[in-house]
Design an enzyme around this catalytic site. Sequence first.
Site, PDB file in Angstrom:
ATOM      1  N   ASN A   1       0.770  -1.316   0.032  1.00  0.00           N
ATOM      2  CA  ASN A   1      -0.046   0.238   0.067  1.00  0.00           C
ATOM      3  C   ASN A   1       0.791   1.261  -0.075  1.00  0.00           C
ATOM      4  O   ASN A   1       1.833   1.255   0.728  1.00  0.00           O
ATOM      5  CB  ASN A   1      -1.162  -0.082   1.217  1.00  0.00           C
ATOM      6  CG  ASN A   1      -1.789  -1.123   1.264  1.00  0.00           C
ATOM      7  OD1 ASN A   1      -1.919  -1.447  -0.025  1.00  0.00           O
ATOM      8  ND2 ASN A   1      -2.425  -1.543   2.273  1.00  0.00           N
ATOM      9  N   VAL A   2       0.350   2.184  -0.774  1.00  0.00           N
ATOM     10  CA  VAL A   2       1.099   3.547  -0.762  1.00  0.00           C
ATOM     11  C   VAL A   2       0.357   4.591   0.220  1.00  0.00           C
ATOM     12  O   VAL A   2       0.720   5.677  -0.204  1.00  0.00           O
ATOM     13  CB  VAL A   2       1.029   3.875  -2.162  1.00  0.00           C
ATOM     14  CG1 VAL A   2       1.879   3.120  -2.986  1.00  0.00           C
ATOM     15  CG2 VAL A   2      -0.365   4.217  -2.837  1.00  0.00           C
TER      16      VAL A   2
ATOM     17  N   HIS B   1       5.666  -0.592  -2.773  1.00  0.00           N
ATOM     18  CA  HIS B   1       5.256   0.034  -3.924  1.00  0.00           C
ATOM     19  C   HIS B   1       5.538   1.552  -3.674  1.00  0.00           C
ATOM     20  O   HIS B   1       4.630   2.310  -4.417  1.00  0.00           O
ATOM     21  CB  HIS B   1       4.090  -0.335  -4.509  1.00  0.00           C
ATOM     22  CG  HIS B   1       4.075  -1.759  -4.830  1.00  0.00           C
ATOM     23  ND1 HIS B   1       2.845  -2.643  -4.917  1.00  0.00           N
ATOM     24  CD2 HIS B   1       5.128  -2.563  -5.424  1.00  0.00           C
ATOM     25  CE1 HIS B   1       3.009  -3.703  -5.655  1.00  0.00           C
ATOM     26  NE2 HIS B   1       4.464  -3.720  -5.903  1.00  0.00           N
TER      27      HIS B   1
END
Length: 244
Positions: free
Chosen positions: A103-104, A120
């Site tokens: 998750n970003v 990521h």
Amino acid sequence: MTTDLRSAASVLRSARHVCVLTGAGISAESGIPTFRDALTGLWSRFKPEELATLEAFERNPQFVWEWYESRRAKVLQTQPNPGHYALAELAGRVPEFTLVTQNVDGLHQRAGSPGVLEYHGNILRDRCMVEQVVAGRAPEAAGRLPRCAGCGGLLRPDVVWFGEAIPAEPMRAADRAANDCDVFLSIGTSSLVYPAAGLAETALRHGATVIEVNPNATDLSPLADVTLRGPAGVLLPQLLEAML
Ligand code: BJW
């Protein structure tokens, strides 16, 4: 309490090194849509694979930036949920703990998880396309694309798009953890995107017990030792409770 929850709790109680991989599903209960939910509104005609690429950005940076700015605004309005908090607590209950997230959104960090490996990237950071470093924004003229405060180059979100390499340090640390752990938890991920999805396979090859937490079956499900079917925000606090 289900027998699956009991057996997952018992595996975790005697674990030496727990490695966790999270995906978009853990943030779903915070109100952030998962990646493979149908995109909504303006974006409903597009697939993530068509927006999250360098080619898409180079073709139409304005359009891709608008998508990222709308998602960034959403992230800033959300809060971690009980699933994020449960993982922050789990870190203190086992001898060694590694949390890898695809998750970003930075919600694990906001819930207090230490040493999160951002596989990521992070949507809240920008990276200069010229200098290839995390950069601040120059004062923006309305409607113009974000530019680097240092060199004036075009900025992009500091995330990993399809076809791009995973940042070296989180990749190395995640590989090491997947090789070393004796328990691997896969939470809220469709297990479709590589190399992240390969971490569970590495852990399995090294004899780790794999536990999946997901309301739906994934490609990993038939390989997992324990599958907990349901939302992470409900099941993870129950799992911690069952460990006591
Ligand atoms: C719940 C829930 C609740 C719902 N509780 N659960 C084979 C081997 C290696 C690579 C490849 C390969 N085949 C193809 C590739 C290439 C490609 C790839 O994997 N493509 C696949 C689509 C097939 N991979 C790449 O391109 C990667 N790079 C690469 O391989 O580089 C090689 C290279 C080496 C050296 C030099 C150069 C290149 C990069 C992948 C980058 C992925 N980026 C994205 C976008 C990030 C930025 C952004 O946010 O915009 O990352 S794509 C998107 O998918 C995002 C996610 O992190 C990622 C994974 O998605 P995730 O998290 O699993 O979400 P969903 O939506 O798929 O699933 C949600 C799940 O939650 C579901 O299962 C629900 O059931 C569940 N759920 N509610 C718990 N309450």
